[in-house]
Scaffold this motif. Structure first.
Motif, PDB file in Angstrom:
ATOM      1  N   GLY A 189      22.725  -1.269  11.398  1.00 49.11           N
ATOM      2  CA  GLY A 189      21.312  -1.346  11.948  1.00 49.11           C
ATOM      3  C   GLY A 189      20.324  -1.606  10.919  1.00 49.11           C
ATOM      4  N   ILE A 190      20.628  -1.368   9.505  1.00 44.85           N
ATOM      5  CA  ILE A 190      19.629  -1.602   8.413  1.00 44.85           C
ATOM      6  C   ILE A 190      19.613  -3.288   8.276  1.00 44.85           C
ATOM      7  CG2 ILE A 190      19.480  -1.535   5.914  1.00 44.85           C
ATOM      8  CD1 ILE A 190      20.803   1.205   6.099  1.00 44.85           C
ATOM      9  N   ALA A 191      20.793  -3.999   8.222  1.00 46.10           N
ATOM     10  CA  ALA A 191      20.886  -5.318   8.240  1.00 46.10           C
ATOM     11  C   ALA A 191      19.997  -6.013   9.205  1.00 46.10           C
ATOM     12  CB  ALA A 191      22.161  -5.714   8.206  1.00 46.10           C
ATOM     13  N   THR A 192      20.270  -5.592  10.433  1.00 44.92           N
ATOM     14  CA  THR A 192      19.130  -6.045  11.571  1.00 44.92           C
ATOM     15  C   THR A 192      17.955  -5.834  11.200  1.00 44.92           C
ATOM     16  OG1 THR A 192      21.168  -5.474  13.331  1.00 44.92           O
ATOM     17  CG2 THR A 192      19.029  -6.088  14.163  1.00 44.92           C
ATOM     18  N   ALA A 233      19.592   3.975  12.851  1.00 46.21           N
ATOM     19  CA  ALA A 233      18.904   3.019  11.802  1.00 46.21           C
ATOM     20  C   ALA A 233      18.190   1.787  12.191  1.00 46.21           C
ATOM     21  CB  ALA A 233      20.227   2.470  11.084  1.00 46.21           C
ATOM     22  N   LEU A 234      18.493   1.264  13.485  1.00 50.18           N
ATOM     23  CA  LEU A 234      17.784   0.068  13.928  1.00 50.18           C
ATOM     24  C   LEU A 234      16.541   0.597  14.191  1.00 50.18           C
ATOM     25  CD1 LEU A 234      17.804  -2.811  15.071  1.00 50.18           C
ATOM     26  CD2 LEU A 234      18.266  -1.928  17.404  1.00 50.18           C
ATOM     27  N   LEU A 240       9.911   0.984  10.118  1.00 49.90           N
ATOM     28  CA  LEU A 240       9.410   1.079   8.622  1.00 49.90           C
ATOM     29  C   LEU A 240       9.017  -0.434   8.290  1.00 49.90           C
ATOM     30  CD1 LEU A 240      11.827   3.303   6.683  1.00 49.90           C
ATOM     31  CD2 LEU A 240       9.367   3.641   6.750  1.00 49.90           C
ATOM     32  N   GLY A 241       9.744  -1.404   8.886  1.00 49.45           N
ATOM     33  CA  GLY A 241       9.576  -2.940   8.840  1.00 49.45           C
ATOM     34  C   GLY A 241       8.129  -3.235   9.240  1.00 49.45           C
ATOM     35  N   GLY A 270      17.146   1.423  20.678  1.00 53.69           N
ATOM     36  CA  GLY A 270      17.790   2.375  19.590  1.00 53.69           C
ATOM     37  C   GLY A 270      17.962   3.859  20.414  1.00 53.69           C
ATOM     38  N   ALA A 271      16.780   4.254  20.971  1.00 50.60           N
ATOM     39  CA  ALA A 271      16.819   5.800  21.563  1.00 50.60           C
ATOM     40  C   ALA A 271      17.878   5.537  22.695  1.00 50.60           C
ATOM     41  CB  ALA A 271      15.255   5.886  21.957  1.00 50.60           C
ATOM     42  N   LEU A 272      17.877   4.701  23.545  1.00 49.48           N
ATOM     43  CA  LEU A 272      18.823   4.489  24.716  1.00 49.48           C
ATOM     44  C   LEU A 272      20.055   4.328  24.024  1.00 49.48           C
ATOM     45  CD1 LEU A 272      18.765   4.450  27.666  1.00 49.48           C
ATOM     46  CD2 LEU A 272      18.859   1.887  27.510  1.00 49.48           C
TER      47      LEU A 272
END
Length: 590
Positions: A189-192, A233-234, A240-241, A270-272
């Motif tokens: 998720g962070i990498a994406t 995380a995504l 944030l991004g 992400g929520a789904l």
């Protein structure tokens, strides 16, 4: 491989990796020493990146990424983010007090890509340690440094964002390979999120990685932990991004950057998937049905909310596609390039696919099968995308490394057990040449080619000489002006001089790009109208540069050809340049 040395490499892998990185960085800097000295940023994006960083350090706003030295006075709309600017700016600020601004920029441009290389090395090492063996990472790093396109994104002076995006892609592979479900999901998720914050170029791979994560949950309900961590995380990372890095221009519903379009997709998706992971579905057909419904909801809502983003994200007009984008070499499929380029580039992806397929067979029925399936699908997608655009080559080579490493990890121990000295020395060298793709590249290079003719020599000479600081010095000494020059030369001109240009090769600025195209392709009167429209005071050409060959071929009586052949209109007066200058320069008469 089962030896004490392998155990030492496995236990202290970060220390050894730091040493490998330091040696590689030293060698790359040594190889690029002359280019660093002459500030030879070879790509348009590298030059514009430095111009963007310099403008920021001189007071331009954090969220204002317009390049005001292109298409003045309003400036060119640049679709990037400040994330990649940070290490370059930090290095400049750290070096400048000791060596001055000029050297600070040169060394920041030299060092910044090596930081991305270090990140990619760590991520790839994690991936192969998890997929193959704890001490397999040196082989993966060796294969990495033998790549052509991938390493080309990490060499000194390559300060554009592609190296950082490849590091994010390697981190995604490490997340897919991670047996710790929550950690692997967060990593992916962070990498994406990081990659999307930097740019959308690698979106297809990360979309596939999302599908792979969902597939893992369908196969094994316990993977819900990974799916939940990934979705959270995504969504958090993209939020944030967007808040920290989205420029003013990217707050509009644009399709080529992390904008409200992709932020809504990340938040909703992400929520789904987080909600999906909490559903106590006991068998895989139910989970499959739920996953299909979820995917349909995400795609359907996206299509309804943002229908304009269902086509090419660049959103260029047909005319811009015909006159400009279709001539961008890296945007062409691999089969439209010369075989001397295509064959060496495709070799490692093919080797990687073979290795991934073999690893899938070997690990069937084990816990490593699904991670290898994910990595194999990523590698396959990259190889297929080469049939769309050559620019997929860097990612294709990167994603091939785990598979190629797996082949070497099996073959090398077989040879090492031999009692024949020749077998223990020569054969391993041959294996390494094969699995790195170097053997094919060396064979292709050894095949004689026809000597380049006068025309090709002239083009090569112009491409080599015109961007250099010595060639540009007489032009840099002229008081700042707005100059009509080639689209691809605009970023270099504004980076190393105080002059301004009409356009650079950035798709959001289609009108400015077309104005340059029309000026050089059309009549002198048409060019004069465009000159007046943009307040141009000088016209600059470098006869023979690659872009000029397009004008010469497709507009044989156009303004560029007339200037090249000395047929200069009365509204231009020549500006004297040194005899050895590759340029021709004119001032617009008042």
């Amino acid at each position: 491989m089962g030896s004490a040395q392998d155990d030492l490499l496995g236990r202290h892998w970060l220390r050894w990796l730091l040493l490998f990185w330091a040696v590689t960085a030293f060698m790359l800097i040594a190889m690029k020493w002359g280019a660093i000295h002459w500030f030879a940023l070879g790509d348009t994006d590298d030059n514009l990146r430095m111009a963007e960083v310099r403008a920021w350090l001189q007071g331009q706003g954090w969220f204002d990424l317009r390049q005001y030295k292109l298409d003045p006075p309003g400036g060119a709309n640049i679709h990037w983010s400040r994330l990649v600017d940070i290490p370059i700016a930090g290095l400049i600020l750290a070096i400048k007090p000791f060596f001055g601004g000029v050297l600070a920029e040169k060394w920041a441009a030299a060092i910044a890509p090596l930081l991305a290389l270090g990140g990619a090395m760590v991520a790839l090492s994690l991936a192969v340690r998890r997929l193959i063996a704890p001490s397999a990472y040196p082989l993966a790093i060796l294969i990495l440094v033998c790549t052509t396109q991938t390493m080309g994104m990490f060499t000194p002076l390559r300060i554009d964002h592609h190296g950082w995006q490849l590091a994010c892609l390697a981190l995604a592979v490490a997340g897919i390979a991670d047996p710790a479900r929550a950690r692997g999901g967060v990593t992916l998720g962070i990498a994406t999120a990081l990659s999307l914050t930097i740019g959308m170029e690698l979106f297809p791979y990360f979309a596939l990685a999302a599908g792979i994560t969902g597939l893992r949950w369908v196969i094994d309900g316990a993977e819900g932990t990974r799916l939940r961590a990934y979705g959270a995380a995504l969504a958090a990372g993209c939020t944030l991004g967007y808040l920290l890095f989205a420029s003013y221009a990217n707050r509009a519903p644009v399709c080529d950057a992390l904008s409200p379009v992709w932020l809504s997709a990340a938040l909703g998706g992400g929520a789904l998937v987080v909600g999906l992971s909490f559903i106590p579905a006991k068998n895989w057909p139910v989970r499959m049905a739920l996953a299909v419904v979820a995917a349909g909801l995400i795609l359907g809502c996206f299509a309804l909310a943002w229908p304009h983003c269902l086509s090419r994200p660049e959103g260029v007009s047909p005319e811009l596609e015909e006159l400009w984008l279709s001539h961008v070499r890296e945007a062409r499929p691999i089969y439209r390039h010369d075989w001397r380029i295509a064959v060496p580039l495709a070799t490692l992806p093919i080797i990687g696919l073979i290795g991934a397929g073999w690893s899938l067979w070997k690990t069937r029925g084990t816990e490593r099968f699904i991670p290898w399936l994910g990595v194999g699908l990523m590698a396959l997608s990259a190889a297929v995308l080469l049939l769309w655009q050559l620019r997929a080559g860097a990612a294709a080579q990167m994603l091939a490394i785990p598979g190629a490493t797996a082949i070497g990890w099996v073959l090398l121990p077989m040879v090492r057990r031999s009692t024949n000295v020749l077998m223990r020395v020569a054969v391993p060298a041959l294996i390494l040449l094969v699995i790195t793709g170097s053997a094919v590249r060396m064979t292709v290079d050894a095949i004689p080619t026809a000597k380049p003719g006068k025309y090709r020599k002239a083009v090569s000479n112009a491409n080599r000489k015109c961007p250099t600081l010595p060639a540009l010095r007489p032009i840099a000494l002229i008081p700042p002006a707005t100059i009509l020059t080639f689209v691809d030369f605009g970023p270099r001109l504004i980076n190393v001089t105080k002059h301004r240009a009409i356009a650079g090769p950035y798709h959001r600025n289609g009108e400015a790009i077309l104005d340059v195209q029309h000026a050089f392709r059309g009549t002198a009167d048409n060019a004069h109208a465009i000159v007046r429209k943009h307040g141009v005071t000088m016209v600059l050409i470098c006869p023979g540069m690659s872009e000029s060959t397009v004008y010469a071929a497709e507009a044989k009586n156009g303004f560029y050809v007339q200037l090249r052949d000395g047929k200069v209109p009365a509204w231009l007066e020549p500006v004297a340049l040194p005899k050895e200058s590759p340029f021709k320069l004119w001032r617009v008469r008042s």
